[in-house]
Design an enzyme around this catalytic site. Structure first.
Site, PDB file in Angstrom:
ATOM      1  CG  ASP A 258      -1.897   1.110   1.285  1.00  0.00           C
ATOM      2  OD1 ASP A 258      -2.740   1.182   0.377  1.00  0.00           O
ATOM      3  OD2 ASP A 258      -1.839   1.927   2.225  1.00  0.00           O
ATOM      4  CD  GLU A 286      -2.685   2.834  -3.215  1.00  0.00           C
ATOM      5  OE1 GLU A 286      -3.689   3.562  -3.317  1.00  0.00           O
ATOM      6  OE2 GLU A 286      -1.974   2.790  -2.188  1.00  0.00           O
TER       7      GLU A 286
END
Length: 528
Positions: A258, A286
């Site tokens: 993330d 991401e």
């Protein structure tokens, strides 16, 4: 809501006269799913927000105000989904029936238990991104034994397991209020390391919240009110190297990282080196990009960090072309060309239509054919496709938390489910789909015909996004061997056939409104 699409004509006409070969070239990675943890080119990923999927064990549901049994009153609360629920769907064949070979699940680590009120709305850590201990499990999802059972169940069906992992931060915190939430506290297998307020060891950054104005601003300031970890601190560095090893030892096959844009690049590269030297697995990060946005730092990261990225350039353009109608096939072709030039390993980037941070692709009341075409493109294009849970059920929802609603249905008869189930296996059966280059062969505003090629393996895909007008396709030249290519999706949709001459020239044919056609070849084996 989807039954009316089951009898539509020529939605996906997948034309296959499989010719000249049954063995992938030597340079192709093994197709067997769980034996190849470093390359997902032959895989199709299914992303699950664990809490929103299936409640398989009601005994582990949170108590009190953190839980909404109806999963409708407040979608910021826990709904009960857990690893047992995912196992139930593994065991009943829902994923294998769809051709799914990898499950990407919510971050499995222990999250805060506090309920935090924002603007009068109670919020919980149901999503998994408010961690407190990266070496323990979230009990609302299950125990370590439950997690081991999930890995075992998935592997028994030749399905990989990818975990979300968010080392950027812990949980919400306030510099001047230690009682807010859980003060961003970080634990090491139950032992408190420290909290955000009174951080004498320098485990966190204390520079306020980012305004996203510069890359540095986003790295060294808090993402919203999340306690931002200082990865240059030796204790934090060691902690995360050891924490990910725990999950690697549990048998995971991949990691989705993330907020990679918000952590130091040097630390991430070093962390990846630690992973690869210990137990290499496919890892992707991401890095959000908006519509038509490009970023040289994004490209550099994808090429130099040691991990792939979620391909937001692909996602945003496909949404423009198919969902919103704000761009043409020329824009799609331009994106595919530019990303192939920018990303050294473009086939390793993870492609998708939507996820938990975006409006769902399917718009309430919209024609489902747009989604079905976009799925077909994603499954036959370069990159590793990821399907967001419920896409195959035409789930809708704009923004957090409506894009994270409870799984609506597990029907295996929707058109979208069947499109995925027919196209996903092609990534293993035809190396052109998994590893091939991409070349545009015919184009106008509505029609895009592209060829994937790997060695002598070829796939040609034609899509007409215009839902009301057909097109006569003339002058199409391909690398396909001569023959007649017929619809392998005949049991699901009515497609047409095409005829290819000895030079690869395709006889003029009509591409129906909203239609898609694909021709596939492999070497040495012919199927008529």
């Amino acid at each position: 809501m989807n039954k009316k699409w089951l009898n539509i004509p020529a939605l996906i006409a997948l034309l296959a006269a499989i010719a000249f070969g049954s063995v992938a070239p030597a340079e192709a990675a093994p197709a067997t799913s769980v034996s190849n943890k470093q390359n997902f080119s032959t895989d199709v990923i299914y992303q699950i927000v664990t809490d929103r999927f299936v409640d398989g064990n009601t005994a582990n549901n949170p108590a009190g105000s953190a839980y909404d049994a109806t999963c409708s009153t407040n979608l910021k609360l826990y709904c009960g989904g857990d690893w047992q629920g995912i196992m139930n769907k593994i065991n009943d064949g829902y994923f294998t029936g769809m051709g799914i070979t990898a499950l990407w699940i919510s971050q499995p680590v222990e999250n805060i238990y506090s309920v935090i009120n924002y603007s009068g709305v109670n919020n919980t850590a149901y999503h998994g991104y408010w961690a407190r201990d990266f070496k323990k499990t979230n009990p609302a999802f299950g125990s370590m034994t439950d997690f081991a059972n999930l890995i075992s169940a998935a592997h028994s069906r030749n399905i990989k397991v990818v975990i979300d992992f968010a080392p950027n931060h812990t949980s919400p915190a306030m510099e001047t209020n230690a009682s807010f939430g859980e003060n961003g506290k970080l634990y090491d297998n139950g032992t408190l390391l420290g909290g955000y307020t009174g951080d004498t060891n320098g485990y966190f950054h204390h520079n306020g919240g980012t305004d996203f104005s510069t890359l540095k601003n986003g790295i060294y300031k808090n993402l919203y009110d999340l306690a931002d970890l200082n990865h240059n601190n030796s204790t934090i560095d060691t902690y995360f190297k050891n924490a990910i090893r725990l999950w690697l030892d549990m048998g995971i096959d991949g990691i989705r990282v993330d907020a990679v844009k918000h952590m130091p690049f040097g630390w991430q590269k070093n962390w990846m080196s630690s992973i690869y030297s210990y137990k290499p697995v496919f890892t992707f990060g991401e890095w959000f990009l908006g519509t038509n946005e490009t970023d040289a730092n994004n490209t550099y990261f994808a090429n130099e960090s040691g991990m792939s990225l979620l391909d937001f350039r692909f996602s945003q353009k496909v949404r423009q072309v198919f969902r919103d109608g704000s761009d043409t096939m020329y824009g799609l072709d331009s994106m595919l060309s530019s990303t192939a030039a920018d990303y050294y390993s473009v086939n390793d980037q993870v492609t998708f239509l939507d996820n938990h941070d975006m409006d769902r692709f399917q718009v309430s009341g919209a024609n489902g054919r747009k989604l079905e075409q976009a799925l077909a493109l994603t499954l036959t294009s370069r990159g590793v496709p990821a399907i967001y849970y419920g896409t195959e059920q035409y789930m809708t929802g704009n923004g957090d938390p409506n894009n994270r609603a409870k799984m609506s249905s597990f029907s295996t008869s929707t058109t979208a489910y069947n499109v995925i189930s027919k196209l996903a296996p092609l990534r293993k059966s035809n190396p052109a789909i998994a590893y091939g280059t991409t070349q545009q062969r015919w184009i106008n505003n509505d029609v895009y015909i592209y060829e994937r090629k790997f060695g002598n393996n070829v796939a040609v895909v034609a899509i007409n996004k215009n839902l009301t007008s057909s097109y006569s396709i003339a002058g199409l030249n391909t690398s396909l061997p001569s023959g007649t290519y017929t619809d392998v999706l005949a049991n699901s949709l009515s497609g047409n056939s095409i005829t290819v001459g000895s030079s690869g020239a395709v006889n003029t044919f009509t591409l129906q409104a909203g239609g898609e056609a694909s021709g596939l070849t492999r070497r040495r084996q012919r199927l008529r």
